[in-house]
Write a protein that holds these residues in place. Structure first.
Motif, PDB file in Angstrom:
ATOM      1  N   HIS A   1       5.814  -2.122   0.819  1.00 15.62           N
ATOM      2  CA  HIS A   1       5.754  -1.308  -0.789  1.00 15.62           C
ATOM      3  C   HIS A   1       5.754   0.213  -0.536  1.00 15.62           C
ATOM      4  CE1 HIS A   1       5.273  -5.407  -2.444  1.00 15.62           C
ATOM      5  NE2 HIS A   1       4.697  -5.575  -1.967  1.00 15.62           N
TER       6      HIS A   1
ATOM      7  N   GLU B   1       1.207  -2.187   0.949  1.00  8.94           N
ATOM      8  CA  GLU B   1       1.025  -0.651   0.403  1.00  8.94           C
ATOM      9  C   GLU B   1       1.043   0.337   0.532  1.00  8.94           C
ATOM     10  OE1 GLU B   1       2.377  -0.062  -2.909  1.00  8.94           O
ATOM     11  OE2 GLU B   1       2.465  -2.004  -3.736  1.00  8.94           O
TER      12      GLU B   1
ATOM     13  N   HIS C   1      10.270  -5.045  -0.300  1.00  9.88           N
ATOM     14  CA  HIS C   1       9.605  -6.463  -1.880  1.00  9.88           C
ATOM     15  C   HIS C   1      11.278  -5.353  -2.580  1.00  9.88           C
ATOM     16  CE1 HIS C   1       7.168  -4.901  -5.644  1.00  9.88           C
ATOM     17  NE2 HIS C   1       8.055  -6.385  -6.148  1.00  9.88           N
TER      18      HIS C   1
ATOM     19  N   CYS D   1      11.953  -0.574  -5.440  1.00 10.21           N
ATOM     20  CA  CYS D   1       9.972  -0.587  -4.512  1.00 10.21           C
ATOM     21  C   CYS D   1      11.185  -1.447  -2.757  1.00 10.21           C
ATOM     22  CB  CYS D   1       9.371  -1.392  -4.445  1.00 10.21           C
ATOM     23  SG  CYS D   1       7.589  -1.481  -3.287  1.00 10.21           S
TER      24      CYS D   1
END
Ligand SMILES: [Zn+2]
Length: 341
Positions: free
Chosen positions: A70, A151, A190, A198
């Motif tokens: 992500h 992330e 994602h 994303c």
């Protein structure tokens, strides 16, 4: 929020996946000939002063089968310090707990623009070290039991991630693949699963390179073809081409009113939103990505002639007979056939 439903779905999907994929996964302990794969330094929740989770985090007694990349869609900051990395981790946790009302940070790990790797959801680090268990996150509905979520700080629609971030992401992915026996081809974005931008067009386009570099670290080089695995193209307002025309035929097959001219105009966006509303996708946003594509290509009660026209749009030579309804992988292959390398 749809999370409880998604969890139930994940459980079912997870059980199927462990049954079918389990046998293909190389056990971590069987890699005697492979080079040693070391963990990058990881800053634990205690060290960045995370708040405790509001309820105990769910830990599954089985391995995850993929990694989902992500981006945080936050500013591309220039402060690359450890302090800035810890600040980001705290901000994300605050947002996930106070605004989204999740029990803790959603992702398992966070990587800052300065290349610091931080534990996201509590226990993710301790459990990764075991190589046999997985902390359920909240980063990609439907995938949280199967996938480790990472992330990466920043927005990568047009900018590439900085080298420090990239190198640590590569090292982190290699370590996770090693610990769990995950094939590097199972590193996705994602958007492979949801209708989302994303992790950004630029970053997403670099995933084949990431798979290649991770595979090299694991001592199991990948062919270019394997690294560039087929994927759902993300279509949105202003997209154009045969993929859009195919999508328009599939929307027509599902009974929506849209002209199959191959341009993703406002009318098409509206039709996609209607379609998403009917199918109750997580986001009603007019993007055709990893959640809407599989619905479009497998919808029941569709108009076969329109489906055949969708196939024709992607294979002008008419390689597929009009009576044959392709499976998901075949659709992906056709949708990727015209992609420039
Ligand atoms: Zn994401």
């Amino acid at each position: 929020m749809g999370v409880p439903n998604a969890s139930r779905r994940s459980v079912l999907l997870g059980l199927v996946l462990t049954g079918t994929v389990g046998g293909l996964i190389r056990p971590a302990e069987a890699s005697a000939a492979a080079p040693p794969v070391k963990s990058p330094p990881i800053i634990g929740c205690g060290a960045w002063r995370a708040r405790p989770p509001s309820t105990p985090v769910p830990v599954w007694d089985r391995r995850p089968v993929r990694i989902i990349v992500h981006h945080t869609a936050t500013a591309n900051v220039t402060d690359l310090s450890r302090g800035a990395a810890e600040f980001v981790a705290r901000k994300i946790q605050e947002f996930h707990m106070d605004r989204r009302r999740w029990i803790d940070t959603g992702q398992n790990f966070t990587i800052s623009r300065g290349g610091y790797v931080l534990e996201g959801r509590h226990r993710s680090l301790e459990v990764l070290r075991t190589g046999s268990r997985h902390v359920e996150g909240a980063h990609c509905t439907g995938q949280n039991v199967e996938a480790v979520g990472i992330e990466n700080e920043g927005t990568y629609s047009s900018n590439a991630p900085p080298d420090q971030l990239w190198d640590r992401l590569r090292d982190m992915c290699a370590y996770i693949c090693h610990q769990y026996g995950i094939p590097p081809t199972e590193i996705g974005g994602h958007r492979d699963f949801k209708d989302t931008l994303c992790p950004g067009d630029r970053f997403y386009g670099m995933l084949p390179q990431l798979r290649t570099e991770v595979a090299d670290l694991l001592g199991e080089p990948l062919s270019d073809r394997a690294a560039r695995r087929a994927s759902w193209p993300l279509l949105r307002t202003d997209s154009s081409g045969p993929e859009v025309q195919a999508a328009q035929h599939l929307l027509r097959a599902a009974g929506l009113t849209v002209q199959p001219h191959g341009r993703f105009d406002e009318r098409t966006t509206a039709a996609v939103r209607d379609y998403q509303r009917i199918h109750r996708t997580e986001e009603i946003n007019g993007l055709i990505g990893g959640e809407t594509w599989p619905l479009l290509v497998t919808a029941r009660g569709t108009d076969r002639q329109e489906v055949a026209l969708a196939v024709r749009a992607l294979t002008p030579a008419g390689a597929v007979r009009a009576s044959a309804i392709p499976g998901e992988e075949e659709w992906k292959r056709m949708l990727n056939a015209g992609r420039r390398s």
